[in-house]
Design an enzyme around this catalytic site. Structure first.
Site, PDB file in Angstrom:
ATOM      1  N   LYS A 274       0.917  -1.020  -0.038  1.00 48.18           N
ATOM      2  CA  LYS A 274       0.014  -0.031   0.050  1.00 48.18           C
ATOM      3  C   LYS A 274       0.855   1.365  -0.064  1.00 48.18           C
ATOM      4  CE  LYS A 274      -3.742  -1.970   2.541  1.00 48.18           C
ATOM      5  NZ  LYS A 274      -4.976  -1.867   1.585  1.00 48.18           N
ATOM      6  N   ARG A 348     -10.449 -11.460   1.824  1.00 53.01           N
ATOM      7  CA  ARG A 348     -11.219 -12.581   1.170  1.00 53.01           C
ATOM      8  C   ARG A 348     -10.624 -14.008   1.358  1.00 53.01           C
ATOM      9  NH1 ARG A 348     -11.853  -9.247  -4.224  1.00 53.01           N
ATOM     10  NH2 ARG A 348     -11.308  -7.671  -2.589  1.00 53.01           N
TER      11      ARG A 348
END
Ligand code: BES
Ligand code: MN
Ligand code: ZN
Length: 492
Positions: A274, A348
């Site tokens: 990120k 996920r």
């Protein structure tokens, strides 16, 4: 803060009631309970309220308050007036706004003993307790504390103090404790709140007899075959933890409600790292796990007569020599293979294995997963609503209703098959990324591939914490979940 419940006194006795702050709502309807009290205060103070009204100084709308000191004829040291004129009887959200403003005004004063005359319906009691406890919350563990915080007591005055009213207040207090636990866990920095720390927080619940807690480490997670969970955890030196909390307050053999939480204690993005800006906020990426523990905490405190199992996949998402790489194909516990197009879509990956695990082991009546899953959900819904996905309309309605009741709102999002197209992989059964559009939806679609039976998913990326200068965990959606469990325990 201590919460007490007391049957309403006569207006005369209330004027004589000795406390630091008497909190009174100003509602629209003439002749309501607080209306006669306001009239008595006005008379005792030689027309002070009438004067303030004519000067248009009285609070009217939800969110407006006025704190008065040393009002003549009133024994309380302070009188806090709270605008309620635009708050309809069933308007939980505006009432919440009014209660929060009142609670903030109290915390801004030195008042310690509080007489709260604001709203005595069952929902308003709940919202009052939540607002008071929320405002009273502090996170001082990481500072050198100069001054001890004030120990406040709020006495809620209600028309009746019957068993059901007492029960409702007990529910509110237990839910508030669950919210505070989730806030503490969220606020704990990632060098403190590791996967192991979350496991220890879960073990603390096992002090209660109906609650069993198991925590599995890296090796056991591998042995189980949770290849997707393990793949995410691989880049970190911190061992991952699969946390299983089994609360058996209900009948033996009755299928549990399953709560599954994303517990990424720090999400650097992994190899798909990120940008640096606001990366610190990724310590909150365990908000799903925190809300599972918070809801279970309330459940245990209330001894709800239901079975609930909480499963948390806890790990860090870090870059490292051993880390998962873009393009890797991994095998989930379900047997389905996943092409990892972006290692930052890690939530996920750990959740799909946790979902498979809970279904294989517990055959739950229904499953709800909670995850700070996508930035796209923040773009879509901001910080007001959590994103709610469900493959069952009744379950969706029940969750939304629970949330509205306690002022912890959710908004239903679509799960149409058409979105599944975006998850096609050229090499594996499914890709972990759906492209630029509909990011929260495609993440939910990914999870849907791993569930059978009644299921709901909440994307809480926008609601589990607030950013900016006063950043901090919110404890959402603990109150929604806990209220849902309370409702499930007492079907109407
Ligand atoms: N934990 C983040 C989601 C997130 C982002 C929450 C910003 C709150 C604020 C999640 O693991 C993530 O990184 N999601 C990616 C998914 C993308 C790579 C498909 C995102 O939302 O950018
Ligand atoms: Mn991520
Ligand atoms: Zn994440």
């Amino acid at each position: 803060m201590k919460i007490e419940l007391q049957r309403a006194l006569s207006d005369e006795d209330l004027l004589q009631y000795p406390c630091d702050c008497l909190v009174v709502g100003i509602a629209a309807e003439e002749g309501g309970a607080s209306q006669t009290l306001l009239t008595s205060i006005d008379q005792a103070s030689d027309g002070l309220l009438a004067r303030l009204r004519s000067e248009r100084e009285l609070p009217r709308k939800a969110g407006q308050t006025l704190l008065l000191h040393a009002v003549a004829g009133v024994a309380a040291r302070r009188l806090l007036l709270v605008g309620l004129q635009d708050v309809g009887t069933d308007d939980a959200i505006r009432f919440q706004k009014a209660a929060r403003a009142a609670a903030a005004a109290i915390m801004g004063s030195r008042a310690v003993s509080i007489a709260w005359m604001v709203g005595n319906t069952s929902d308003r009691l709940m919202l009052s307790v939540l607002a008071l406890q929320e405002a009273d919350y502090r996170c001082d563990h990481y500072r050198k504390v100069e001054e001890n915080p004030l120990e406040r007591t709020a006495c809620l005055f209600t028309a009746t103090d019957d068993v059901s009213t007492q029960r409702r207040v007990a529910e509110a207090v237990a839910i508030a404790h669950g919210v505070a636990l989730a806030r503490d866990l969220g606020n704990a920095p990632a060098n403190v709140c590791t996967p192991t720390y979350l496991g220890d927080a879960a073990k603390a619940l096992a002090q209660h007899s109906a609650c069993e807690v198991e925590v599995l480490g890296r090796e056991e997670i591998g042995k189980l075959g949770m290849g997707a969970f393990l793949a995410v955890a691989r880049g970190s030196a911190e061992p991952p933890q699969l946390i299983v909390v089994n609360y058996r307050g209900g009948q033996d053999g009755s299928a549990p409600i399953a709560l599954v939480g994303k517990g990424v204690t720090f999400d650097s993005g992994g190899i798909s790292i990120k940008p640096a800006e606001a990366m610190d906020e990724m310590k909150y990426d365990m908000g799903g796990a925190a809300s599972v523990l918070g809801a279970l905490h309330a459940c245990v405190e209330l001894k709800l007569p239901i079975n609930v199992v909480g499963v948390i996949a806890a790990c860090e998402n870090m870059p490292g020599g051993n880390a998962l790489k873009p393009g890797d194909v991994i095998r989930s516990l379900s047997g389905k293979t996943i092409e990892v197009l972006n290692t930052d879509a890690e939530g996920r990956l750990i959740l799909c294995d946790a979902l498979t695990y809970v279904q294989q082991r517990f055959s739950p009546a229904l499953t709800i997963d909670l995850a700070t899953l996508t930035g796209a959900c923040v773009v879509a819904l901001g910080n007001v609503h959590s994103g709610l996905y469900a493959n069952d309309d009744t379950l969706a309605t029940q969750l939304m209703a629970a949330g509205t009741k306690v002022g912890d709102r959710a908004w239903r999002m679509p799960l149409d098959d058409d979105y599944q197209e975006q998850l096609k992989s050229s090499i594996a059964d499914v890709a972990n990324l759906g492209g630029r559009t509909g990011g929260s939806i495609t993440a939910a679609c990914f999870l849907s591939r791993f569930v059978e039976g009644k299921w709901a998913h909440m994307d809480i990326a926008g609601t589990a914490w607030k950013g900016g200068a006063n950043k901090g965990g919110t404890g959402r959606p603990v109150s929604l979940l806990a209220q849902f469990l309370v409702d499930a325990a007492a079907p109407v």
